[in-house]
Write an enzyme that holds these catalytic residues in place. Sequence first.
Site, mmCIF file in Angstrom:
data_model
loop_
_atom_site.group_PDB
_atom_site.id
_atom_site.type_symbol
_atom_site.label_atom_id
_atom_site.label_comp_id
_atom_site.label_asym_id
_atom_site.label_seq_id
_atom_site.Cartn_x
_atom_site.Cartn_y
_atom_site.Cartn_z
ATOM 1 N N TYR A 110 46.967 -4.775 10.072
ATOM 2 C CA TYR A 110 45.935 -3.727 10.037
ATOM 3 C C TYR A 110 45.484 -3.509 8.595
ATOM 4 O O TYR A 110 46.000 -2.656 7.904
ATOM 5 C CB TYR A 110 46.531 -2.441 10.627
ATOM 6 N N ARG A 115 38.178 -0.714 6.377
ATOM 7 C CA ARG A 115 38.881 -0.403 7.622
ATOM 8 C C ARG A 115 38.503 0.985 8.135
ATOM 9 O O ARG A 115 38.159 1.872 7.370
ATOM 10 C CB ARG A 115 40.389 -0.465 7.340
ATOM 11 N N ASP A 116 38.585 1.150 9.465
ATOM 12 C CA ASP A 116 38.339 2.458 10.097
ATOM 13 C C ASP A 116 36.929 2.949 9.768
ATOM 14 O O ASP A 116 36.723 4.093 9.371
ATOM 15 C CB ASP A 116 39.386 3.471 9.628
ATOM 16 N N SER A 122 41.990 6.663 8.138
ATOM 17 C CA SER A 122 42.843 5.501 7.879
ATOM 18 C C SER A 122 42.166 4.452 7.003
ATOM 19 O O SER A 122 42.452 3.263 7.110
ATOM 20 C CB SER A 122 43.271 4.866 9.212
ATOM 21 N N ASP A 164 41.121 -0.655 16.096
ATOM 22 C CA ASP A 164 39.909 0.118 15.766
ATOM 23 C C ASP A 164 38.933 -0.664 14.888
ATOM 24 O O ASP A 164 38.317 -0.103 13.977
ATOM 25 C CB ASP A 164 40.281 1.433 15.078
ATOM 26 N N ASP A 348 48.348 10.714 12.647
ATOM 27 C CA ASP A 348 47.049 10.050 12.819
ATOM 28 C C ASP A 348 46.103 10.342 11.664
ATOM 29 O O ASP A 348 45.159 9.580 11.428
ATOM 30 C CB ASP A 348 46.381 10.528 14.116
#
Length: 398
Positions: A110, A115-116, A122, A164, A348
């Site tokens: 990940y 990212r995200d 994140s 995601d 989270d």
Amino acid sequence: MKYLQYLAAILAVAPSVLAAPKPERDSNPYLGVQPYANKGYAAKLEETIKYFNKEKDYINAARTRSVQKVPTFGWVSSSAAVPDIKGLIDEALAAQKRTRQKQLVQIVVYNLPDRDCSAKASDGEFHLSDDGLNKYKGFIDGVAAQLSTKDAQKLQFSIILEPDSLGNLVTNMNVEKCANAADAYREGTSYAIAKLQQDNIALYLDAAHGGWLGWNDNLAPSAKVFAEVLEGAKAVNPSAKVRGLAINVSNYNQYIAPVRENYTEWSNSWDEWHYVNSLTPHLEEAGYPAHFIVDQGRSGKAGIRTEWGQWCNIKNAGFGTRPTADQKILNNTNVDAIVWVKPGGESDGTSDETAVRFDAMCQSPVAHVPAPEAGDWFNDYVVNLVKNAEPALRPSLF
């Protein structure tokens, strides 16, 4: 002579791990193995056990000990975490030697650049503005090296690529960051598939969850994206394969919901079992393998949300169905296994409005606040996961 006869008899009944045949790459990787319960997660749960003991709640302390024995995924979400793969391998080999059962090590990779892209909680270490795609490829090369050692070859691996990410290419191209990152997401994921090709590795791309990609209008486009990314991998490595898809990663949807939530009224994918059935024919048409693993780590309780878009530290969640590949429980031949991907207890996202990675969802009416940064240990949250587990956790003294 008697000794040799005795030795021959012992070897004849010894567990198959002593001479385990190589698994077929197109078979369910969760059959005939023991998914590894990693020590890193178990160590974090010691704080939860201490809390319950301090409260003289010895039953829930004992239930938390049983969670320590549940197989969970290790997350490789930064360059600094790549060397941790060796630790997982060493621990799993020790467990394999001790139990004489073939161990399956489960890992999430990940770390895509930007990212995200549709949220903030994140955001990762690589950014496209700073040569992020090439840095990501170097990161993948490091992961591949760790999984190519002689010790790694003695184990089995189940690897989920980039939660995601690809789902954003289906539904969030109106978000500038996602539109800018789309090509990098495709190329980076294809590169990861191509480089992580070993007979003992089963790869699953992330396919979000039924509340995201399970709507009728999203099913065919999703299958098309997954198939295109796989084709991109074959352009790098013609023998590239994947096992299938991982769904509900880090989310709260139930595999088989006891009741239909009101906010799912217009969707045929109203729980993850139905999502599998909705997406499968589109995958088959697109030429992508229709095999699934389903995260149920925090999906024990129904009725804890008011809409599907609520994803951050949901209050009153509980540990869900324990990992299994038993078709008596799965009741769906397209599902390889129920798994626990998100380590229950890792936040989270932060509820601190002043934080750089603050996302408003982490202060929604159903979010547990206050909450630390994404990935940080959130002991108050684990306490509730234990108390609200469904089915209830069995106490364990050791």
